[in-house]
Design an enzyme around this catalytic site. Structure first.
Site, PDB file in Angstrom:
ATOM      1  CG  HIS A   1      -0.243  -0.092   2.522  1.00  0.00           C
ATOM      2  ND1 HIS A   1       0.239   1.012   3.195  1.00  0.00           N
ATOM      3  CD2 HIS A   1       0.071  -1.159   3.281  1.00  0.00           C
ATOM      4  CE1 HIS A   1       0.799   0.627   4.329  1.00  0.00           C
ATOM      5  NE2 HIS A   1       0.722  -0.683   4.406  1.00  0.00           N
ATOM      6  CG  ASP A   2      -0.397   4.255   1.258  1.00  0.00           C
ATOM      7  OD1 ASP A   2      -1.273   4.942   0.714  1.00  0.00           O
ATOM      8  OD2 ASP A   2      -0.611   3.564   2.273  1.00  0.00           O
TER       9      ASP A   2
ATOM     10  N   GLY B   1       4.999  -1.070   2.693  1.00  0.00           N
ATOM     11  CA  GLY B   1       4.189   0.115   2.470  1.00  0.00           C
ATOM     12  C   GLY B   1       4.969   1.410   2.457  1.00  0.00           C
TER      13      GLY B   1
END
Length: 274
Positions: free
Chosen positions: A131-132, A149
């Protein structure tokens, strides 16, 4: 024989054993193979191919001509215990190759809400983009590469099989990360990181030569590298000296800018230096 470029747009093909939910947007010439699942908010660009057993979910956009192989999981909710179902996104660029078992997750509210993967990327079997993350163009993630992440990976980065990257790490353009390296600190542009825990092992000379950097550019990068990681003085002092001494060298200034920008992690350095 008709030139393929003059044959007109190919038809979109959806195998009868695939599931494409209402609302999904499919471009021209998309191929969705058997046992694939395409969610209602997914967008597949022109010429995207899902071979078989591919699951694409969430607010995910896949760029034109990207090919995704069996058992890849693309766009399912991030592996972050703080995630509460917010409408975050995953964007994948054009002409990517995503092999078997690859996982790519959307962003989180805490991390800006989006995961971005650039164009012409190669992601070999079982690689993971968390994520991200912000991943550049023309990257190569070898088998079982794990990027946690909030990481930033620059253009033309190559990572060897089994490499693992800590949360919030930055990896600069044209860097090389060796196989099974455990990267907990930022890797400078043009650098080469090896080992567990990873250390800076020099410059990615082979990669630079392959990408057409001149002998003069490579020579200047070597000179700057030796000065940056010399034993005398602090890193801050050496950065200032190199910034002045190589003021007209764009590649060296890119490294200086990367170090000065800073991040959540320290800079990966050679062994026995600060």
């Amino acid at each position: 024989m008709l030139d393929p470029d003059e044959a007109g747009p190919r038809e979109t093909r959806i195998h009868p054993l695939a599931v494409v939910e209402p609302g999904a947007r499919l471009g021209t010439g998309v191929s969705v193979g058997p046992f694939c699942s395409v969610g209602a908010e997914v967008e597949l660009g022109d010429g995207v191919t899902l071979l078989s057993h591919v699951a694409v979910a969430g607010r995910t956009s896949v760029g034109a001509r990207t090919r995704i192989f069996p058992f890849a999981s693309i766009g399912h909710e991030p592996q972050d215990l703080k995630y509460r179902g917010e409408p975050t996104t995953l964007t994948i660029g054009t002409d990517c190759l995503i092999r078997e078992g690859v996982t790519m997750n959307p962003g989180t509210v805490q991390g800006g809400g989006t995961t971005q993967v650039g164009h012409h990327g190669t992601f070999l079997a079982n690689a993971h983009v968390a994520h991200d993350c912000q991943v550049g163009n023309h990257v190569i993630f070898s088998n079982a590469v794990m990027v946690a992440g909030h990481c930033r990976v620059g253009d033309h980065v190559i990572m060897g099989g089994g490499a693992a990257v800590h949360q919030f790490v930055r990896i600069g353009r044209h860097a090389f990360v060796g196989g099974v390296a455990a990267v907990e600190y930022d890797v400078i542009p043009y650098g080469m990181a090896l080992g567990n825990r990873a250390y800076l092992a020099g410059l990615n000379i082979v990669g630079l030569k392959r990408r057409g950097f001149s002998r003069e550019q490579i020579h200047e990068l070597r000179r700057a590298y030796r000065s940056l990681f010399a034993p005398e003085g602090t890193l801050k002092e050496r950065v200032a000296d190199v910034a002045d001494s190589f003021a007209d060298q764009a590649e060296v200034q890119e490294i200086i800018g990367f170090i000065r920008e800073g991040g959540d992690r320290a800079i990966c350095t050679p062994r026995d230096t600060d």
